[in-house]
Design a protein around this motif. Structure first.
Motif, PDB file in Angstrom:
ATOM      1  N   LEU A   1      35.035  44.386   9.312  1.00 37.51           N
ATOM      2  CA  LEU A   1      35.842  43.409   8.569  1.00 37.51           C
ATOM      3  C   LEU A   1      37.326  43.559   8.893  1.00 37.51           C
ATOM      4  O   LEU A   1      38.030  42.578   9.115  1.00 37.51           O
ATOM      5  CB  LEU A   1      35.631  43.576   7.066  1.00 37.51           C
ATOM      6  N   LEU A   2      37.801  44.793   8.927  1.00 32.24           N
ATOM      7  CA  LEU A   2      39.205  45.039   9.199  1.00 32.24           C
ATOM      8  C   LEU A   2      39.579  44.571  10.607  1.00 32.24           C
ATOM      9  O   LEU A   2      40.624  43.949  10.805  1.00 32.24           O
ATOM     10  CB  LEU A   2      39.497  46.531   9.025  1.00 32.24           C
ATOM     11  N   ALA A   3      38.714  44.832  11.582  1.00 32.51           N
ATOM     12  CA  ALA A   3      38.973  44.381  12.956  1.00 32.51           C
ATOM     13  C   ALA A   3      39.046  42.859  13.026  1.00 32.51           C
ATOM     14  O   ALA A   3      39.893  42.299  13.735  1.00 32.51           O
ATOM     15  CB  ALA A   3      37.895  44.908  13.897  1.00 32.51           C
ATOM     16  N   GLU A   4      38.190  42.178  12.273  1.00 31.16           N
ATOM     17  CA  GLU A   4      38.208  40.713  12.256  1.00 31.16           C
ATOM     18  C   GLU A   4      39.525  40.183  11.693  1.00 31.16           C
ATOM     19  O   GLU A   4      39.931  39.071  11.987  1.00 31.16           O
ATOM     20  CB  GLU A   4      37.042  40.168  11.436  1.00 31.16           C
ATOM     21  N   MET A   5      40.177  40.984  10.884  1.00 36.06           N
ATOM     22  CA  MET A   5      41.450  40.589  10.276  1.00 36.06           C
ATOM     23  C   MET A   5      42.657  41.062  11.078  1.00 36.06           C
ATOM     24  O   MET A   5      43.785  40.906  10.641  1.00 36.06           O
ATOM     25  CB  MET A   5      41.535  41.156   8.863  1.00 36.06           C
ATOM     26  N   GLY A   6      42.409  41.697  12.225  1.00 38.66           N
ATOM     27  CA  GLY A   6      43.518  42.204  13.032  1.00 38.66           C
ATOM     28  C   GLY A   6      43.896  43.629  12.690  1.00 38.66           C
ATOM     29  O   GLY A   6      44.876  44.157  13.206  1.00 38.66           O
ATOM     30  N   GLY A   7      43.129  44.273  11.811  1.00 41.74           N
ATOM     31  CA  GLY A   7      43.390  45.660  11.440  1.00 41.74           C
ATOM     32  C   GLY A   7      42.820  46.631  12.460  1.00 41.74           C
ATOM     33  O   GLY A   7      42.139  46.233  13.405  1.00 41.74           O
ATOM     34  N   VAL A   8      43.109  47.901  12.252  1.00 33.03           N
ATOM     35  CA  VAL A   8      42.627  48.941  13.164  1.00 33.03           C
ATOM     36  C   VAL A   8      41.985  50.082  12.387  1.00 33.03           C
ATOM     37  O   VAL A   8      42.352  50.367  11.253  1.00 33.03           O
ATOM     38  CB  VAL A   8      43.756  49.503  14.056  1.00 33.03           C
ATOM     39  N   THR A   9      41.032  50.706  13.018  1.00 34.65           N
ATOM     40  CA  THR A   9      40.397  51.920  12.527  1.00 34.65           C
ATOM     41  C   THR A   9      40.404  52.870  13.708  1.00 34.65           C
ATOM     42  O   THR A   9      39.690  52.647  14.689  1.00 34.65           O
ATOM     43  CB  THR A   9      38.962  51.633  12.029  1.00 34.65           C
ATOM     44  N   ILE A  10      41.262  53.898  13.642  1.00 32.94           N
ATOM     45  CA  ILE A  10      41.489  54.758  14.806  1.00 32.94           C
ATOM     46  C   ILE A  10      41.441  56.239  14.443  1.00 32.94           C
ATOM     47  O   ILE A  10      41.595  56.621  13.288  1.00 32.94           O
ATOM     48  CB  ILE A  10      42.843  54.452  15.475  1.00 32.94           C
ATOM     49  N   ARG A  11      41.254  57.045  15.478  1.00 31.06           N
ATOM     50  CA  ARG A  11      41.268  58.508  15.370  1.00 31.06           C
ATOM     51  C   ARG A  11      42.705  59.008  15.552  1.00 31.06           C
ATOM     52  O   ARG A  11      43.584  58.262  16.010  1.00 31.06           O
ATOM     53  CB  ARG A  11      40.381  59.115  16.460  1.00 31.06           C
ATOM     54  N   PRO A  12      42.962  60.286  15.256  1.00 30.55           N
ATOM     55  CA  PRO A  12      44.315  60.839  15.445  1.00 30.55           C
ATOM     56  C   PRO A  12      44.826  60.695  16.882  1.00 30.55           C
ATOM     57  O   PRO A  12      46.023  60.535  17.099  1.00 30.55           O
ATOM     58  CB  PRO A  12      44.156  62.316  15.082  1.00 30.55           C
ATOM     59  N   ASP A  13      43.918  60.713  17.859  1.00 31.86           N
ATOM     60  CA  ASP A  13      44.326  60.580  19.262  1.00 31.86           C
ATOM     61  C   ASP A  13      44.514  59.122  19.685  1.00 31.86           C
ATOM     62  O   ASP A  13      44.780  58.838  20.848  1.00 31.86           O
ATOM     63  CB  ASP A  13      43.334  61.282  20.182  1.00 31.86           C
TER      64      ASP A  13
ATOM     65  N   ARG B   1      36.512  34.378  16.270  1.00 27.59           N
ATOM     66  CA  ARG B   1      37.342  35.563  16.459  1.00 27.59           C
ATOM     67  C   ARG B   1      38.405  35.661  15.368  1.00 27.59           C
ATOM     68  O   ARG B   1      39.013  34.679  14.979  1.00 27.59           O
ATOM     69  CB  ARG B   1      38.001  35.492  17.825  1.00 27.59           C
ATOM     70  N   ARG B   2      38.608  36.858  14.866  1.00 28.47           N
ATOM     71  CA  ARG B   2      39.630  37.150  13.857  1.00 28.47           C
ATOM     72  C   ARG B   2      39.450  36.355  12.570  1.00 28.47           C
ATOM     73  O   ARG B   2      40.405  35.881  11.986  1.00 28.47           O
ATOM     74  CB  ARG B   2      41.028  36.912  14.419  1.00 28.47           C
ATOM     75  N   ARG B   3      38.221  36.231  12.148  1.00 26.43           N
ATOM     76  CA  ARG B   3      37.966  35.546  10.890  1.00 26.43           C
ATOM     77  C   ARG B   3      36.996  36.356  10.050  1.00 26.43           C
ATOM     78  O   ARG B   3      35.976  36.809  10.534  1.00 26.43           O
ATOM     79  CB  ARG B   3      37.383  34.159  11.139  1.00 26.43           C
ATOM     80  N   ALA B   4      37.346  36.523   8.815  1.00 24.29           N
ATOM     81  CA  ALA B   4      36.460  37.178   7.859  1.00 24.29           C
ATOM     82  C   ALA B   4      36.502  36.348   6.581  1.00 24.29           C
ATOM     83  O   ALA B   4      37.509  35.703   6.284  1.00 24.29           O
ATOM     84  CB  ALA B   4      36.909  38.613   7.601  1.00 24.29           C
TER      85      ALA B   4
END
Length: 146
Positions: free
Chosen positions: A103-115, A16-19
């Motif tokens: 990859l971003l999620a594994e690093m703790g990042g987020v990919t989200i919509r405006p809502d 978890r959380r590794r890239a």
């Protein structure tokens, strides 16, 4: 719980959380707490003149702002390397965003919509998307932009 289930659960905890990049682990990124210190981009190639001027006004709120690369793959890499804190996209095609979002999620990042809904490949949406180095950055940018 049987042995295989325990092994799978242990593997999930360890990975978890590794890239990794070129065999070396990429560590989670921190971003500045203040919005005015964040560095971002918004590819403007397919935007109308009205949308470009809106993006320019939004960009004034951040420390660094530009069009970013024309390739989502390059922009995701720039976030992972700490060159950018976030990128705004007008469109979200799966072939552009699915690999980088993982990859971003594994690093703790987020990919989200405006809502605020997380990017999901299966939902079929191709509208606006925000990618950010971490949740705090995502919340801050979302508050300014939307």
């Amino acid at each position: 719980m049987d042995r295989r289930a325990r092994d799978r659960a242990a593997l999930r905890r360890r990975t978890r959380r590794r890239a990794y990049r070129d065999g070396a682990r990429i560590h989670p990124l921190s971003t500045p707490a203040q919005v005015q210190r964040l560095r971002g981009a918004a590819p403007i190639k397919r935007m109308s003149e009205h949308e470009r001027s809106r993006m320019a006004r939004i960009g004034e709120r951040f420390a660094a702002w530009g069009p970013g690369a024309s390739s989502a793959g390059i922009n995701y890499t720039r976030i992972l390397e700490g060159i950018l804190d976030f990128v705004l996209y007008q469109q979200s095609r799966p072939w552009d965003h699915a690999p980088g979002a993982i990859l971003l999620a594994e690093m703790g990042g987020v990919t989200i919509r405006p809502d605020g809904v997380p990017y999901r490949l299966a939902d079929g949406r191709t509208d606006l998307l925000l990618t950010a180095a971490n949740r705090a950055c995502g919340r801050s940018v979302r508050a300014v932009v939307w």
